[in-house]
Design an enzyme around this catalytic site. Structure first.
Site, PDB file in Angstrom:
ATOM      1  N   ASP A  40      36.382  35.028  40.569  1.00 34.78           N
ATOM      2  CA  ASP A  40      36.507  36.297  41.294  1.00 34.78           C
ATOM      3  C   ASP A  40      35.776  37.501  40.679  1.00 34.78           C
ATOM      4  O   ASP A  40      35.806  37.689  39.464  1.00 34.78           O
ATOM      5  CB  ASP A  40      37.975  36.737  41.360  1.00 34.78           C
ATOM      6  CG  ASP A  40      38.938  35.629  41.681  1.00 34.78           C
ATOM      7  OD1 ASP A  40      38.498  34.521  41.970  1.00 34.78           O
ATOM      8  OD2 ASP A  40      40.144  35.889  41.636  1.00 34.78           O
ATOM      9  N   GLU A 222      46.383  35.983  47.498  1.00 30.76           N
ATOM     10  CA  GLU A 222      45.689  36.373  46.269  1.00 30.76           C
ATOM     11  C   GLU A 222      44.790  37.583  46.558  1.00 30.76           C
ATOM     12  O   GLU A 222      44.413  37.844  47.707  1.00 30.76           O
ATOM     13  CB  GLU A 222      44.821  35.214  45.740  1.00 30.76           C
ATOM     14  CG  GLU A 222      45.640  33.985  45.340  1.00 30.76           C
ATOM     15  CD  GLU A 222      44.824  32.872  44.687  1.00 30.76           C
ATOM     16  OE1 GLU A 222      45.308  32.318  43.695  1.00 30.76           O
ATOM     17  OE2 GLU A 222      43.732  32.531  45.167  1.00 30.76           O
TER      18      GLU A 222
HETATM   19  C1  FRU Z   1      41.621  33.635  42.852  1.00 29.77           C
HETATM   20  C2  FRU Z   1      42.448  33.461  41.587  1.00 29.77           C
HETATM   21  C3  FRU Z   1      43.308  34.690  41.338  1.00 29.77           C
HETATM   22  C4  FRU Z   1      43.533  34.631  39.864  1.00 29.77           C
HETATM   23  C5  FRU Z   1      42.212  34.099  39.359  1.00 29.77           C
HETATM   24  C6  FRU Z   1      42.325  33.225  38.140  1.00 29.77           C
HETATM   25  O1  FRU Z   1      40.467  32.878  42.865  1.00 29.77           O
HETATM   26  O2  FRU Z   1      43.238  32.304  41.697  1.00 29.77           O
HETATM   27  O3  FRU Z   1      44.500  34.713  42.091  1.00 29.77           O
HETATM   28  O4  FRU Z   1      43.853  35.884  39.323  1.00 29.77           O
HETATM   29  O5  FRU Z   1      41.649  33.361  40.422  1.00 29.77           O
HETATM   30  O6  FRU Z   1      41.065  32.928  37.623  1.00 29.77           O
END
Ligand code: FRU
Length: 516
Positions: A40, A222
């Site tokens: 992300d 998320e």
């Molecule tokens: C989304 C996610 C978020 C988390 C991160 C962990 O892709 O699962 O919810 O904070 O990636 O790398």
């Protein structure tokens, strides 16, 4: 997943390994890390002429591992400079996704008296807590920088928001809510959004929840975002909430949707039921995207960037020393339509800087295949307008291909009113059974102008990079982002119309210059 076995293999001194950025499949128009694993985008904030991009980063392997925040900056949203890793796992846990703001009024007291501090707000993921079966292993922490994000101090009072026993409690997005004069944090709490308020970024009070009555048709919630937008020609300020979901996307897997509604600093109310899904992108490869904070009021844009992959296969895609790229930066706008407010995504204007030579595509009738001869078909922007009224082809569009017969095809099928991306024979696919296939995008329901019947032409703006395509239909009313991995770069572009003819009103094909 959490092994440190690769630690000795590569220790990035400055976040950037010596790479010419010319490896097989290496994006030439998109941000990708020099080496290692990225997911992300995080902490996107604009300050003093720089767009900061932090990102979920595991430097020691090309699969997900204990998360750091990688860091890059750009002066134009197009070219990127790598900076050292900003945040490392600490005693509270790994550094999961989150946001960053400029604390203009120094409400936090972290300022040094000369510049307003940059504050990062992120999720701590405590692995020991997770392994020992606790539910409260995700908490929220903050860190600050007084030197334009170059060095960071983790707040000794962390975590600033403990967990009341929700297993998935993460991805805080913080905004300054001008009307109520306070900070607002929205985060994903399993199957809903929770909203908190704070005067100083250190003490947070629960305000409300959104979405908890939704049918669980989509995966875990998320990476939310929340921001105001006003539609062109309207005086009504609306609030847009973006939410990513771990599954259930329009073409499978990870996906991102949005709501439009109202927000008073504490409570978000959607204009439509939570069950109604508005997709931010119909492709498979745009996840966890959020928008930049603190863009100058004089600029006024709301600028978005997403992670160009899908958890279904992100850890398996056939790139070498790095994994994943970000989407192109996009400006989000609101349009008022007969069926309510819709979000439009448009490539940022700065991308026009990459344009080199171009070919003018004159009004023409396509029957069969017509080649557009470009010097490098793997770095191209196509702007096309099709005449729907005067086309009788059953399937027309654009195809990229190579001498091996591999191809990626984007077509429109008027009978079903579907846009179709076919990546079922686009090169390497064996790495995941979820990868190959056809992606279907309904054309019509999301249209800026309402119903398809009213429209007599369709506009495509298409960006092709070595291993990705981004299609913006009708000024961003529909967006499709998909990645692909030909065994040899695609080097031909054709317009095609099968079973009849398609009329092209006109267009342009631009050669694009790479960003590295
Ligand atoms: C989304 C996610 C978020 C988390 C991160 C962990 O892709 O699962 O919810 O904070 O990636 O790398």
């Amino acid at each position: 997943m959490l092994s440190f076995a690769f630690a000795a293999a590569f220790v990035p001194a400055n976040g950037q390994q010596d790479t010419p950025y010319q490896e097989e499949h290496r994006p030439q128009l998109h941000f990708s890390p020099a080496e290692g694993w990225m997911n992300d985008p995080n902490g996107m904030v604009y300050f003093d002429g720089e767009y900061h991009l932090f990102y979920q980063y595991y430097p020691y392997a090309t699969v997900w591992g204990p998360m750091h925040w990688g860091h890059a900056v750009s002066k134009d949203l197009v070219h990127w400079e790598h900076l050292p890793i900003a945040l490392y796992p600490d005693k509270h846990g790994l550094i999961f996704s989150g946001s960053a703001v400029i604390d203009w009024k120094n409400t936090s007291g972290f300022g040094d008296g000369t510049t307003p501090p940059m504050i990062a707000i992120f999720t701590y993921h405590n692995m020991i807590g997770e392994r020992t079966g606790r539910q409260d292993f995700q908490t929220q922490g903050i860190a600050y920088s007084n030197d334009k994000g170059r060095s960071w101090t983790v707040y000794e009072g962390n975590p600033v928001l403990p967990n009341q026993g929700v297993r998935d409690f993460r991805d805080p997005k913080v905004i300054w809510h001008e009307a109520s004069g306070q900070w607002v944090m929205i985060l994903a709490a399993k199957n809903r959004i929770q909203i908190f308020n704070s005067p100083n970024l250190k003490e947070w009070t629960f305000a409300s929840e959104f979405g908890k009555d939704a049918a669980p048709q989509l995966g875990v919630w998320e990476c939310p975002d929340l921001f105001p937008l006003t539609a062109e020609g309207s005086t009504e300020e609306k609030w847009v909430m973006i939410v990513s979901h771990g599954g259930g996307g329009p073409n499978g897997g990870s996906c991102t949707r949005y709501f439009v509604g109202d927000f008073d600093g504490q409570v978000f109310t959607s204009d439509y039921p939570v069950e109604q899904v508005n997709w931010l992108d119909y492709g498979k490869d745009n996840y966890a995207g959020v928008t930049w904070s603190d863009i100058d009021a004089a600029d006024g844009r709301r600028i978005f960037l997403g992670w160009m992959s899908n958890w279904q296969y992100a850890t398996k895609v056939p790139t070498g020393s790095w994994r994943s790229a970000m989407t192109l930066a996009r400006t989000l706008e609101l349009a008022s339509t007969p069926t309510g407010f819709k979000l439009l995504s448009k490539p940022v204007a700065e991308l026009t800087k990459l344009r080199g030579e171009h070919i003018e595509l004159k009004e023409t009738t396509i029957a069969g295949k017509e080649e557009i001869e470009m010097a490098d078909a793997a770095k191209v922007e196509l702007d096309l307008t099709f005449d729907l009224e005067n086309s009788d082809s059953k399937s027309f569009g654009v195809e990229l291909s190579n001498a091996k017969g591999e191809h990626i095809r984007i077509s429109f099928d008027p009978a079903s009113s579907l846009l179709i991306v076919d990546r079922s024979n686009a090169g390497k696919m064996a790495f995941s059974s979820e990868f190959p296939g056809l992606h279907y995008i309904p054309y019509g329901i999301d249209m800026k102008g309402g119903l398809t019947e009213l429209r007599n032409s369709m506009k495509w703006q298409l960006y092709f990079d070595n291993s990705s395509l981004e299609l913006f239909v009708d000024d961003g009313a529909i967006v499709v982002t998909d990645i692909f991995f030909p065994t040899e770069n695609f080097d031909r572009i054709h317009l095609f119309a099968f079973d009849g003819a398609a009329k092209l009103k006109g267009g342009k094909a631009y050669q694009l210059n790479g960003i590295w």
